[in-house]
Enzyme design. Sequence first.
Site, PDB file in Angstrom:
ATOM      1  CB  CYS A 250      -1.304  -0.238   1.044  1.00 33.07           C
ATOM      2  SG  CYS A 250       0.098   0.054   3.034  1.00 33.07           S
TER       3      CYS A 250
ATOM      4  CG  HIS B 171       3.654  -1.368  12.611  1.00 35.81           C
ATOM      5  ND1 HIS B 171       4.975  -1.082  12.481  1.00 35.81           N
ATOM      6  CD2 HIS B 171       2.825  -1.725  12.117  1.00 35.81           C
ATOM      7  CE1 HIS B 171       5.112  -2.676  11.705  1.00 35.81           C
ATOM      8  NE2 HIS B 171       3.965  -3.057  11.080  1.00 35.81           N
TER       9      HIS B 171
ATOM     10  CD  GLU C 272      -2.746   0.819  13.458  1.00 32.49           C
ATOM     11  OE1 GLU C 272      -3.745   1.377  13.416  1.00 32.49           O
ATOM     12  OE2 GLU C 272      -2.589   0.053  12.373  1.00 32.49           O
TER      13      GLU C 272
END
Length: 330
Positions: free
Chosen positions: A28, A91, A143
Amino acid sequence: MTGMDYAQGRHRHRPPLTIYLASPRGFCAGVDRAIQIVELALEKYGAPVYVRHAIVHNRYVVETLKAKGAIFVEKLDEIPDTGAPIVFSAHGVPKAVPQAARHRRLFVLDATCPLVSKVHIEAERLHGEGREILLIGHAGHPEVIGTMGQLPAGAVRLIETIGDALAFTPKNPDKLAIITQTTLSVDDTREILDVLRARFPRMAVPRKDDICYATTNRQDAVKRIAPKCDRMIVVGSPNSSNSLRLVEVAERAGCPYALLVERAGEIDWAQFDGISRLGITAGASAPEVLVDDIIDAFKARFDAHVETVTTAEESIAFKLPRELRDMPAL
Protein backbone atom coordinates in the site's frame (compact mmCIF):
# COMPACT_ATOMS: atom_id res chain seq x y z
CA MET A 1 11.59 -39.38 -27.46
CA THR A 2 12.57 -35.89 -28.61
CA GLY A 3 12.97 -32.97 -26.22
CA MET A 4 9.70 -31.53 -27.55
CA ASP A 5 7.88 -34.83 -27.00
CA TYR A 6 9.20 -34.97 -23.43
CA ALA A 7 8.08 -31.37 -22.73
CA GLN A 8 4.63 -32.11 -24.16
CA GLY A 9 4.42 -35.27 -22.02
CA ARG A 10 5.25 -33.29 -18.89
CA HIS A 11 2.65 -30.68 -19.87
CA ARG A 12 -0.03 -33.37 -20.27
CA HIS A 13 0.71 -34.78 -16.83
CA ARG A 14 0.41 -31.46 -15.05
CA PRO A 15 -3.16 -31.01 -13.75
CA PRO A 16 -5.01 -27.89 -14.93
CA LEU A 17 -5.23 -24.99 -12.49
CA THR A 18 -6.89 -21.60 -12.67
CA ILE A 19 -5.19 -19.03 -10.47
CA TYR A 20 -7.37 -16.09 -9.50
CA LEU A 21 -4.99 -13.23 -8.67
CA ALA A 22 -6.58 -10.59 -6.46
CA SER A 23 -6.09 -6.94 -7.32
CA PRO A 24 -5.39 -4.76 -5.38
CA ARG A 25 -2.83 -6.77 -3.39
CA GLY A 26 0.56 -6.22 -1.82
CA PHE A 27 2.21 -2.92 -0.99
CA CYS A 28 0.00 0.00 0.00
CA ALA A 29 1.09 3.64 -0.15
CA GLY A 30 2.06 3.73 3.54
CA VAL A 31 4.28 0.65 3.25
CA ASP A 32 5.85 1.85 0.02
CA ARG A 33 6.63 5.20 1.64
CA ALA A 34 8.15 3.58 4.76
CA ILE A 35 10.47 1.33 2.77
CA GLN A 36 11.48 4.23 0.53
CA ILE A 37 12.38 6.28 3.61
CA VAL A 38 14.86 3.63 4.77
CA GLU A 39 16.31 3.09 1.29
CA LEU A 40 16.66 6.81 0.53
CA ALA A 41 18.19 7.45 3.95
CA LEU A 42 20.79 4.76 3.26
CA GLU A 43 21.50 6.32 -0.11
CA LYS A 44 21.73 9.89 1.20
CA TYR A 45 23.43 9.39 4.58
CA GLY A 46 25.08 5.98 4.18
CA ALA A 47 24.98 3.03 6.56
CA PRO A 48 24.01 2.51 9.25
CA VAL A 49 20.42 3.66 9.34
CA TYR A 50 18.69 2.56 12.55
CA VAL A 51 15.05 1.45 12.40
CA ARG A 52 12.93 1.19 15.53
CA HIS A 53 10.89 -2.01 15.15
CA ALA A 54 10.43 -3.80 11.82
CA ILE A 55 9.78 -1.04 9.28
CA VAL A 56 6.83 -3.15 8.05
CA HIS A 57 5.79 -6.63 9.11
CA ASN A 58 7.50 -8.66 6.40
CA ARG A 59 10.62 -10.75 6.98
CA TYR A 60 11.79 -10.54 3.34
CA VAL A 61 11.63 -6.73 3.41
CA VAL A 62 13.47 -6.52 6.73
CA GLU A 63 16.23 -8.92 5.62
CA THR A 64 16.66 -7.04 2.33
CA LEU A 65 17.07 -3.73 4.17
CA LYS A 66 19.47 -5.31 6.68
CA ALA A 67 21.65 -6.40 3.77
CA LYS A 68 21.78 -2.76 2.61
CA GLY A 69 22.91 -1.48 6.00
CA ALA A 70 19.76 -0.97 8.09
CA ILE A 71 19.99 -1.94 11.77
CA PHE A 72 16.70 -2.91 13.43
CA VAL A 73 16.14 -2.35 17.14
CA GLU A 74 13.12 -2.51 19.43
CA LYS A 75 14.08 0.32 21.79
CA LEU A 76 15.90 3.62 21.47
CA ASP A 77 18.15 2.47 24.32
CA GLU A 78 19.74 0.02 21.87
CA ILE A 79 20.94 2.90 19.66
CA PRO A 80 24.23 4.60 20.54
CA ASP A 81 24.58 8.37 20.59
CA THR A 82 24.93 8.95 16.87
CA GLY A 83 24.27 11.33 14.02
CA ALA A 84 22.92 8.47 11.91
CA PRO A 85 19.23 8.56 10.97
CA ILE A 86 16.70 6.83 13.21
CA VAL A 87 13.54 5.71 11.38
CA PHE A 88 10.27 5.08 13.20
CA SER A 89 8.28 2.23 11.64
CA ALA A 90 5.09 2.57 9.62
CA HIS A 91 3.03 1.40 12.62
CA GLY A 92 3.65 4.57 14.65
CA VAL A 93 5.10 5.01 18.13
CA PRO A 94 3.92 6.28 21.53
CA LYS A 95 4.55 9.98 22.17
CA ALA A 96 7.25 9.11 24.71
CA VAL A 97 9.50 7.73 21.95
CA PRO A 98 9.99 10.94 19.89
CA GLN A 99 10.25 12.85 23.16
CA ALA A 100 13.12 10.59 24.23
CA ALA A 101 14.73 10.96 20.80
CA ARG A 102 14.57 14.76 21.04
CA HIS A 103 16.07 14.62 24.52
CA ARG A 104 19.02 12.67 23.09
CA ARG A 105 19.14 14.94 20.00
CA LEU A 106 18.82 11.99 17.66
CA PHE A 107 18.11 12.56 13.97
CA VAL A 108 14.67 11.06 13.38
CA LEU A 109 12.87 10.25 10.14
CA ASP A 110 9.26 9.35 10.90
CA ALA A 111 7.86 6.64 8.61
CA THR A 112 4.52 6.40 10.45
CA CYS A 113 1.77 5.81 7.89
CA PRO A 114 -0.15 9.07 7.43
CA LEU A 115 -3.41 7.17 7.96
CA VAL A 116 -2.17 5.99 11.35
CA SER A 117 -1.08 9.56 12.15
CA LYS A 118 -4.63 10.65 11.32
CA VAL A 119 -5.96 8.31 14.03
CA HIS A 120 -3.41 9.74 16.48
CA ILE A 121 -4.59 13.28 15.75
CA GLU A 122 -8.23 12.23 16.11
CA ALA A 123 -7.48 10.56 19.46
CA GLU A 124 -5.90 13.76 20.78
CA ARG A 125 -8.82 15.86 19.55
CA LEU A 126 -11.38 13.61 21.21
CA HIS A 127 -9.40 13.51 24.43
CA GLY A 128 -9.26 17.30 24.36
CA GLU A 129 -13.08 17.30 24.27
CA GLY A 130 -13.09 15.35 27.52
CA ARG A 131 -14.24 12.09 25.95
CA GLU A 132 -13.46 8.57 27.12
CA ILE A 133 -11.95 6.82 24.09
CA LEU A 134 -12.52 3.23 22.99
CA LEU A 135 -9.97 1.73 20.58
CA ILE A 136 -11.01 -1.32 18.58
CA GLY A 137 -7.81 -3.27 18.00
CA HIS A 138 -5.53 -6.12 19.00
CA ALA A 139 -3.54 -5.97 22.23
CA GLY A 140 0.22 -5.89 21.73
CA HIS A 141 0.14 -4.79 18.11
CA PRO A 142 2.64 -1.93 17.63
CA GLU A 143 0.00 0.29 16.01
CA VAL A 144 -2.27 -0.15 19.03
CA ILE A 145 0.63 0.51 21.41
CA GLY A 146 1.48 3.65 19.45
CA THR A 147 -2.09 4.94 19.35
CA MET A 148 -2.76 4.32 23.04
CA GLY A 149 0.58 5.96 23.78
CA GLN A 150 -0.56 9.28 22.32
CA LEU A 151 -2.61 9.93 25.47
CA PRO A 152 -2.12 9.59 29.23
CA ALA A 153 -2.39 6.10 30.72
CA GLY A 154 -6.02 5.08 31.16
CA ALA A 155 -7.40 7.56 28.63
CA VAL A 156 -7.96 4.83 26.01
CA ARG A 157 -9.81 1.55 26.61
CA LEU A 158 -8.97 -1.31 24.24
CA ILE A 159 -11.91 -3.28 22.82
CA GLU A 160 -10.86 -6.51 21.08
CA THR A 161 -14.09 -8.50 20.82
CA ILE A 162 -17.88 -8.28 20.88
CA GLY A 163 -17.63 -9.64 24.43
CA ASP A 164 -15.46 -6.67 25.39
CA ALA A 165 -18.01 -4.32 23.82
CA LEU A 166 -20.85 -5.92 25.80
CA ALA A 167 -18.91 -5.92 29.09
CA PHE A 168 -17.61 -2.36 28.92
CA THR A 169 -18.98 0.12 31.46
CA PRO A 170 -18.33 3.78 30.62
CA LYS A 171 -17.65 6.55 33.07
CA ASN A 172 -20.19 8.68 31.20
CA PRO A 173 -22.12 7.17 28.23
CA ASP A 174 -22.67 10.65 26.80
CA LYS A 175 -18.92 11.34 26.58
CA LEU A 176 -17.71 8.31 24.64
CA ALA A 177 -15.76 8.18 21.37
CA ILE A 178 -14.48 5.36 19.17
CA ILE A 179 -11.33 4.93 17.08
CA THR A 180 -9.97 1.80 15.38
CA GLN A 181 -6.74 0.10 14.39
CA THR A 182 -6.28 0.64 10.65
CA THR A 183 -5.51 -2.99 9.68
CA LEU A 184 -8.52 -4.83 11.10
CA SER A 185 -11.16 -6.92 9.37
CA VAL A 186 -13.85 -4.58 8.10
CA ASP A 187 -16.58 -7.06 9.07
CA ASP A 188 -15.27 -7.71 12.58
CA THR A 189 -14.99 -4.01 13.24
CA ARG A 190 -18.48 -3.35 11.95
CA GLU A 191 -19.94 -6.01 14.26
CA ILE A 192 -18.21 -4.52 17.31
CA LEU A 193 -19.23 -1.00 16.28
CA ASP A 194 -22.85 -2.10 15.91
CA VAL A 195 -22.86 -3.45 19.48
CA LEU A 196 -21.32 -0.26 20.85
CA ARG A 197 -23.68 2.00 18.86
CA ALA A 198 -26.69 0.06 20.13
CA ARG A 199 -25.51 0.37 23.74
CA PHE A 200 -24.29 3.98 23.52
CA PRO A 201 -26.22 5.84 20.81
CA ARG A 202 -24.61 9.19 21.72
CA MET A 203 -21.11 7.81 21.22
CA ALA A 204 -18.95 9.84 18.79
CA VAL A 205 -17.87 7.74 15.81
CA PRO A 206 -15.38 8.64 13.05
CA ARG A 207 -16.92 10.43 10.09
CA LYS A 208 -15.09 7.84 8.01
CA ASP A 209 -13.88 4.42 9.18
CA ASP A 210 -10.32 4.45 10.49
CA ILE A 211 -9.65 1.19 8.64
CA CYS A 212 -7.38 2.23 5.79
CA TYR A 213 -8.37 2.21 2.14
CA ALA A 214 -5.78 -0.48 1.34
CA THR A 215 -7.04 -2.88 4.03
CA THR A 216 -10.61 -2.41 2.79
CA ASN A 217 -9.66 -2.83 -0.88
CA ARG A 218 -7.62 -5.98 -0.28
CA GLN A 219 -10.42 -7.54 1.75
CA ASP A 220 -12.99 -6.67 -0.93
CA ALA A 221 -10.82 -8.30 -3.62
CA VAL A 222 -10.53 -11.48 -1.53
CA LYS A 223 -14.29 -11.58 -0.99
CA ARG A 224 -14.77 -11.46 -4.78
CA ILE A 225 -12.59 -14.48 -5.56
CA ALA A 226 -12.84 -16.62 -2.41
CA PRO A 227 -16.21 -18.32 -3.23
CA LYS A 228 -14.82 -19.85 -6.42
CA CYS A 229 -11.52 -21.07 -4.97
CA ASP A 230 -10.59 -24.51 -3.61
CA ARG A 231 -7.68 -22.93 -1.77
CA MET A 232 -6.49 -19.39 -1.08
CA ILE A 233 -2.92 -18.29 -0.44
CA VAL A 234 -2.27 -15.00 1.35
CA VAL A 235 1.34 -13.96 0.87
CA GLY A 236 2.53 -12.35 4.08
CA SER A 237 4.29 -12.78 7.40
CA PRO A 238 2.65 -14.23 10.53
CA ASN A 239 3.16 -10.95 12.44
CA SER A 240 1.29 -8.97 9.77
CA SER A 241 -2.17 -8.08 11.11
CA ASN A 242 -3.67 -7.19 7.73
CA SER A 243 -2.37 -10.45 6.19
CA LEU A 244 -3.89 -12.56 8.97
CA ARG A 245 -7.20 -10.76 8.50
CA LEU A 246 -7.14 -11.65 4.77
CA VAL A 247 -6.93 -15.35 5.68
CA GLU A 248 -9.99 -14.98 7.92
CA VAL A 249 -11.88 -12.97 5.30
CA ALA A 250 -11.20 -15.61 2.60
CA GLU A 251 -12.63 -18.45 4.69
CA ARG A 252 -15.65 -16.42 5.78
CA ALA A 253 -16.32 -15.53 2.14
CA GLY A 254 -16.53 -19.18 1.12
CA CYS A 255 -13.06 -20.55 0.45
CA PRO A 256 -12.79 -23.99 2.13
CA TYR A 257 -9.21 -23.40 3.27
CA ALA A 258 -7.00 -20.30 3.24
CA LEU A 259 -3.44 -20.17 4.48
CA LEU A 260 -0.68 -17.67 5.08
CA VAL A 261 2.55 -18.29 3.15
CA GLU A 262 5.70 -16.20 3.52
CA ARG A 263 7.47 -17.47 0.40
CA ALA A 264 7.36 -20.24 -2.21
CA GLY A 265 9.86 -22.49 -0.45
CA GLU A 266 7.47 -22.92 2.50
CA ILE A 267 4.53 -24.32 0.50
CA ASP A 268 3.27 -27.71 1.71
CA TRP A 269 2.27 -29.18 -1.64
CA ALA A 270 0.18 -31.94 -0.06
CA GLN A 271 -2.34 -29.23 0.87
CA PHE A 272 -2.94 -28.53 -2.82
CA ASP A 273 -3.51 -32.05 -4.16
CA GLY A 274 -6.56 -32.28 -6.37
CA ILE A 275 -7.35 -28.55 -6.54
CA SER A 276 -8.39 -26.87 -9.78
CA ARG A 277 -8.95 -23.28 -8.60
CA LEU A 278 -6.51 -21.28 -6.47
CA GLY A 279 -6.80 -17.73 -5.17
CA ILE A 280 -3.69 -15.66 -4.45
CA THR A 281 -3.42 -12.30 -2.73
CA ALA A 282 -0.80 -10.51 -0.65
CA GLY A 283 -0.90 -8.46 2.52
CA ALA A 284 -0.08 -4.77 2.35
CA SER A 285 3.51 -5.36 3.51
CA ALA A 286 4.33 -8.22 1.08
CA PRO A 287 6.42 -7.38 -2.01
CA GLU A 288 5.26 -8.51 -5.44
CA VAL A 289 8.41 -10.58 -6.02
CA LEU A 290 7.13 -13.08 -3.43
CA VAL A 291 3.80 -13.36 -5.28
CA ASP A 292 5.64 -13.95 -8.57
CA ASP A 293 7.76 -16.70 -7.01
CA ILE A 294 4.68 -18.50 -5.71
CA ILE A 295 2.91 -18.29 -9.06
CA ASP A 296 6.03 -19.69 -10.77
CA ALA A 297 6.13 -22.56 -8.25
CA PHE A 298 2.52 -23.49 -9.11
CA LYS A 299 3.23 -23.19 -12.85
CA ALA A 300 6.04 -25.72 -12.41
CA ARG A 301 3.59 -28.26 -10.97
CA PHE A 302 0.31 -27.38 -12.70
CA ASP A 303 -0.84 -26.37 -16.15
CA ALA A 304 -1.74 -22.99 -14.66
CA HIS A 305 -3.69 -20.12 -16.15
CA VAL A 306 -3.62 -16.81 -14.26
CA GLU A 307 -6.71 -14.61 -14.22
CA THR A 308 -6.41 -11.21 -12.51
CA VAL A 309 -9.59 -10.10 -10.75
CA THR A 310 -9.60 -6.33 -10.15
CA THR A 311 -12.04 -4.73 -7.74
CA ALA A 312 -10.45 -1.28 -7.30
CA GLU A 313 -7.71 0.94 -8.70
CA GLU A 314 -5.29 2.60 -6.28
CA SER A 315 -3.40 5.81 -7.06
CA ILE A 316 -2.69 7.19 -3.57
CA ALA A 317 0.86 8.30 -2.76
CA PHE A 318 2.16 9.94 0.41
CA LYS A 319 4.83 12.63 0.66
CA LEU A 320 8.27 11.72 1.93
CA PRO A 321 9.78 13.51 4.95
CA ARG A 322 11.16 16.93 4.05
CA GLU A 323 14.76 15.75 4.53
CA LEU A 324 14.40 13.20 1.70
CA ARG A 325 12.31 15.10 -0.84
CA ASP A 326 15.40 16.15 -2.81
CA MET A 327 16.22 12.48 -3.47
CA PRO A 328 15.13 10.84 -6.74
CA ALA A 329 12.30 8.37 -6.21
CA LEU A 330 13.36 4.69 -6.16
